[in-house]
Design an enzyme around this catalytic site. Structure first.
Site, PDB file in Angstrom:
ATOM      1  N   LYS A  62      67.463  52.770 -31.858  1.00  0.00           N
ATOM      2  CA  LYS A  62      66.668  53.382 -32.941  1.00  0.00           C
ATOM      3  C   LYS A  62      67.589  53.782 -34.093  1.00  0.00           C
ATOM      4  O   LYS A  62      67.313  53.519 -35.263  1.00  0.00           O
ATOM      5  CB  LYS A  62      65.936  54.603 -32.384  1.00  0.00           C
ATOM      6  CG  LYS A  62      64.956  55.242 -33.321  1.00  0.00           C
ATOM      7  CD  LYS A  62      64.308  56.435 -32.588  1.00  0.00           C
ATOM      8  CE  LYS A  62      63.086  56.932 -33.255  1.00  0.00           C
ATOM      9  NZ  LYS A  62      62.483  58.083 -32.548  1.00  0.00           N
ATOM     10  N   THR A 148      57.465  72.321 -32.078  1.00  0.00           N
ATOM     11  CA  THR A 148      56.458  73.298 -31.656  1.00  0.00           C
ATOM     12  C   THR A 148      56.841  73.781 -30.264  1.00  0.00           C
ATOM     13  O   THR A 148      56.914  72.979 -29.326  1.00  0.00           O
ATOM     14  CB  THR A 148      55.066  72.634 -31.623  1.00  0.00           C
ATOM     15  OG1 THR A 148      54.795  72.134 -32.942  1.00  0.00           O
ATOM     16  CG2 THR A 148      53.990  73.617 -31.229  1.00  0.00           C
ATOM     17  N   GLU A 178      56.541  73.211 -38.404  1.00  0.00           N
ATOM     18  CA  GLU A 178      56.064  72.186 -39.352  1.00  0.00           C
ATOM     19  C   GLU A 178      54.538  72.128 -39.249  1.00  0.00           C
ATOM     20  O   GLU A 178      53.963  72.478 -38.234  1.00  0.00           O
ATOM     21  CB  GLU A 178      56.667  70.818 -39.028  1.00  0.00           C
ATOM     22  CG  GLU A 178      56.580  70.378 -37.584  1.00  0.00           C
ATOM     23  CD  GLU A 178      55.224  69.780 -37.167  1.00  0.00           C
ATOM     24  OE1 GLU A 178      54.953  69.790 -35.964  1.00  0.00           O
ATOM     25  OE2 GLU A 178      54.443  69.336 -38.038  1.00  0.00           O
ATOM     26  N   PHE A 179      53.934  71.677 -40.362  1.00  0.00           N
ATOM     27  CA  PHE A 179      52.465  71.534 -40.378  1.00  0.00           C
ATOM     28  C   PHE A 179      52.135  70.136 -40.905  1.00  0.00           C
ATOM     29  O   PHE A 179      51.335  69.962 -41.806  1.00  0.00           O
ATOM     30  CB  PHE A 179      51.839  72.631 -41.267  1.00  0.00           C
ATOM     31  CG  PHE A 179      52.159  74.026 -40.794  1.00  0.00           C
ATOM     32  CD1 PHE A 179      53.201  74.752 -41.356  1.00  0.00           C
ATOM     33  CD2 PHE A 179      51.444  74.596 -39.748  1.00  0.00           C
ATOM     34  CE1 PHE A 179      53.511  76.035 -40.908  1.00  0.00           C
ATOM     35  CE2 PHE A 179      51.755  75.879 -39.281  1.00  0.00           C
ATOM     36  CZ  PHE A 179      52.794  76.597 -39.866  1.00  0.00           C
ATOM     37  N   GLU A 182      50.113  63.341 -39.078  1.00  0.00           N
ATOM     38  CA  GLU A 182      50.519  61.930 -39.050  1.00  0.00           C
ATOM     39  C   GLU A 182      49.701  61.169 -40.090  1.00  0.00           C
ATOM     40  O   GLU A 182      48.522  61.423 -40.278  1.00  0.00           O
ATOM     41  CB  GLU A 182      50.285  61.331 -37.660  1.00  0.00           C
ATOM     42  CG  GLU A 182      51.298  61.805 -36.642  1.00  0.00           C
ATOM     43  CD  GLU A 182      51.151  61.093 -35.306  1.00  0.00           C
ATOM     44  OE1 GLU A 182      51.331  61.741 -34.269  1.00  0.00           O
ATOM     45  OE2 GLU A 182      50.825  59.890 -35.323  1.00  0.00           O
ATOM     46  N   ASN A 238      47.090  75.298 -35.336  1.00  0.00           N
ATOM     47  CA  ASN A 238      46.595  74.037 -34.756  1.00  0.00           C
ATOM     48  C   ASN A 238      45.368  74.271 -33.894  1.00  0.00           C
ATOM     49  O   ASN A 238      44.401  73.511 -33.943  1.00  0.00           O
ATOM     50  CB  ASN A 238      47.702  73.378 -33.918  1.00  0.00           C
ATOM     51  CG  ASN A 238      48.389  72.269 -34.699  1.00  0.00           C
ATOM     52  OD1 ASN A 238      48.203  72.151 -35.916  1.00  0.00           O
ATOM     53  ND2 ASN A 238      49.165  71.465 -34.024  1.00  0.00           N
ATOM     54  N   PHE A 279      38.439  69.672 -41.952  1.00  0.00           N
ATOM     55  CA  PHE A 279      38.293  69.744 -40.485  1.00  0.00           C
ATOM     56  C   PHE A 279      36.897  70.169 -40.064  1.00  0.00           C
ATOM     57  O   PHE A 279      36.710  70.840 -39.070  1.00  0.00           O
ATOM     58  CB  PHE A 279      39.404  70.639 -39.882  1.00  0.00           C
ATOM     59  CG  PHE A 279      40.737  69.941 -39.898  1.00  0.00           C
ATOM     60  CD1 PHE A 279      41.362  69.706 -41.105  1.00  0.00           C
ATOM     61  CD2 PHE A 279      41.316  69.444 -38.744  1.00  0.00           C
ATOM     62  CE1 PHE A 279      42.562  69.009 -41.159  1.00  0.00           C
ATOM     63  CE2 PHE A 279      42.520  68.749 -38.793  1.00  0.00           C
ATOM     64  CZ  PHE A 279      43.138  68.537 -40.008  1.00  0.00           C
ATOM     65  N   LYS A 281      34.614  67.499 -40.120  1.00  0.00           N
ATOM     66  CA  LYS A 281      34.058  66.149 -40.005  1.00  0.00           C
ATOM     67  C   LYS A 281      33.778  65.870 -38.518  1.00  0.00           C
ATOM     68  O   LYS A 281      34.698  65.920 -37.703  1.00  0.00           O
ATOM     69  CB  LYS A 281      35.073  65.143 -40.572  1.00  0.00           C
ATOM     70  CG  LYS A 281      34.570  63.731 -40.692  1.00  0.00           C
ATOM     71  CD  LYS A 281      35.585  62.931 -41.562  1.00  0.00           C
ATOM     72  CE  LYS A 281      35.417  61.448 -41.343  1.00  0.00           C
ATOM     73  NZ  LYS A 281      35.983  60.991 -40.041  1.00  0.00           N
ATOM     74  N   CYS A 290      49.319  66.253 -30.922  1.00  0.00           N
ATOM     75  CA  CYS A 290      49.503  67.695 -31.152  1.00  0.00           C
ATOM     76  C   CYS A 290      48.350  68.577 -30.697  1.00  0.00           C
ATOM     77  O   CYS A 290      48.554  69.498 -29.901  1.00  0.00           O
ATOM     78  CB  CYS A 290      49.804  67.933 -32.625  1.00  0.00           C
ATOM     79  SG  CYS A 290      51.359  67.179 -33.099  1.00  0.00           S
TER      80      CYS A 290
END
Ligand code: UDX
Length: 460
Positions: A62, A148, A178-179, A182, A238, A279, A281, A290
């Site tokens: 990688k 997290t 972090e927030f 993807e 989250n 959020f 939908k 996550c």
């Protein structure tokens, strides 16, 4: 002794800070341990902000690909930005963690903390990273956890390093969650709603806050708290988003019975600033690496403290049931699926990514197989990923191929590409013009869709 040192350093720091001396603290090099979604986006964006960044991973293949600007994850903007920062010589990749840590003023830990079978977070990768850092430290360094992690981990990390005889003069611990979503992670990093920094060290907290200075000039709030509070903010944020999704999915299921229009319900709810339109939908439930992991972890953390998070437990239960709704709807139209051919349109957990982790499509594929259906699966970019989990189903390389000869189709991911169904008479190539639109992608008023029976979640 530790506490006295901290009080004294806080006293002198406060004097220095108010004289504006501190704000000149120079950060020359950042190391990032872990080059997954979070680590790679974090390292690349910090390089974009002007810092010299060394990203570290144990995966040599990688790292060699990253050195050539080859990015294995599908994240819009990331490849271009990474290549730009490689050419500017602001971004470097290595498997030699010790060397990178020795050069760095700040070391971010962005390793995976996957869910154990019992629902708790797996801490093995984090412990290894901490041990590596502890052995390599030679100068005062800020160790900043980006992953997290369970509430209390940052303090645990400090104690772990001290127990390995790492001098407290050599490091300060910070938690900087972090927030990032993807599919929009670069955007989210450069346009955060807030920066959260958790530390017992005032100096370290301000150093991390100042890292984001170029973003903070846009008046983005920066919340300075203790580590446990920062860890809780991440999990609670989250989990609340997941609760919001399960709630609207339950209301959608109710609308099917009452005849109310779930889209208009959701829209009008969202106009209330206290609720917000994001959020809300409805669909087949939430997936991804996550939400399920973080909700389960928070449930277990609370349980370990003797606290029952009933709302969160109900959210997860609702989500598990919601994932079975698309096939249940199909069974309302086809008495038996045995021997039928069903097209599954969309495999990734959401549009914009090739990530299938906890994708709702996995539940659909499992149920269709259980009912004896032959499956033709199509996703714009996630076919290969799903093939590793379901090697014996048929994968198609276009929407048309997938639909040809099918008894029905189920839309499981909200890819815009599936709106092609509104532009041509696809009903003519299907054995039966039946679509279960689990993601509410299609406009039923469309003339080509008049030939279809379309079943939607939230619609009677
Ligand atoms: C999430 C959080 O949004 C992010 O802040 C955190 O850092 C990581 O986890 P991500 O999992 O990448 O990000 O995707 P997100 O866009 O949040 O979607 C999660 C799931 O919820 C997907 O399955 C998506 O389809 C679903 N979803 C999202 C809904 O069902 N309805 C919605 O309104 C929004």
């Amino acid at each position: 002794m530790n506490k006295i040192k901290k009080i004294i350093s806080l006293f002198f720091f406060t004097i220095l800070f108010h004289n504006g001396i501190f704000s000149q603290a120079k950060i020359s090099t950042i190391a990032v341990i872990g080059t997954g979604y979070v680590g790679l986006v974090t390292g690349t964006c910090f390089a974009h902000l002007g810092y010299s960044v060394i990203c570290v991973d144990i995966d040599e293949k990688k790292i060699n690909e990253l050195k050539k600007g080859i990015v294995s994850i599908y994240e819009p903007q990331l490849t271009d930005l990474l290549r730009k920062e490689l050419s500017r010589q602001k971004l470097f990749f290595t498997t030699h963690a010790e060397k990178a840590i020795k050069q760095a003023d700040i070391v971010f830990i962005a390793v995976d903390t996957p869910m154990n079978d019992d629902g708790n977070a797996y801490m093995g990768y984090l412990n290894t990273a901490l041990e590596t850092i502890g052995k390599a430290l030679q100068k005062k360094t800020i160790i900043c956890i980006k992953s997290t992690v369970p509430i209390g981990t940052t303090d645990y990390a400090e104690q772990l390093l001290l127990s390995h005889n790492v001098s407290s003069d050599l490091f300060d611990m910070v938690m900087n969650p972090e927030f990032l979503r993807e599919g929009s992670a670069v955007y989210d990093f450069l346009n955060p709603d807030r920066i959260v920094v958790g530390s017992h060290s005032f100096e370290a907290a301000h150093t991390i806050k100042n890292l984001y200075e170029p973003l903070l000039q846009e008046k983005i709030p920066c919340v300075l708290v203790d580590p446990a509070t920062a860890e809780t903010i991440k999990y609670a944020s989250n989990s609340f988003l997941a609760v919001k999704i399960s709630f609207i999915n339950e209301i959608a299921n109710l609308c099917e019975k009452t005849g109310a229009d779930i889209c208009q319900v959701s829209h009008a709810m969202g106009l209330d600033k206290r609720i917000g339109s994001y959020f809300l939908k409805h669909g087949p439930g939430f997936g991804g690496s996550c939400f399920p992991k973080d909700c389960n972890a928070l449930l277990h953390i609370a349980k370990n403290h003797g606290v029952i998070l009933r709302t969160l437990a109900a959210c997860l239960q609702t989500n598990q049931e919601q994932r079975t709704v698309p096939v249940k709807k199909l069974l309302e139209h086809l008495v038996s699926l045995d021997g039928t051919t069903i097209a599954v349109l969309g495999l990734s957990f959401k549009a914009g990514t090739n990530d299938i982790r906890n994708s709702c499509a996995i539940t659909t594929l499992e149920l269709l197989q259980k009912h004896g259906a032959h499956i033709k699966a199509y996703d714009p970019i996630a076919n290969n990923a799903m093939q590793k989990l379901f090697p014996d189903i048929q994968y198609c390389n276009s929407l048309e191929t997938a639909l040809c000869g099918c008894d029905a189709a189920i839309i499981m991911t909200d890819w815009c590409e599936f709106k092609q169904l509104e532009n041509a008479p696809y009903h003519q190539i299907m054995k039966r013009p039946l679509i279960i639109d689990a993601c509410n992608v299609l406009d039923c008023k469309n003339r080509f869709l008049q030939h279809f029976v379309i079943s939607k979640i939230g619609k009677r």
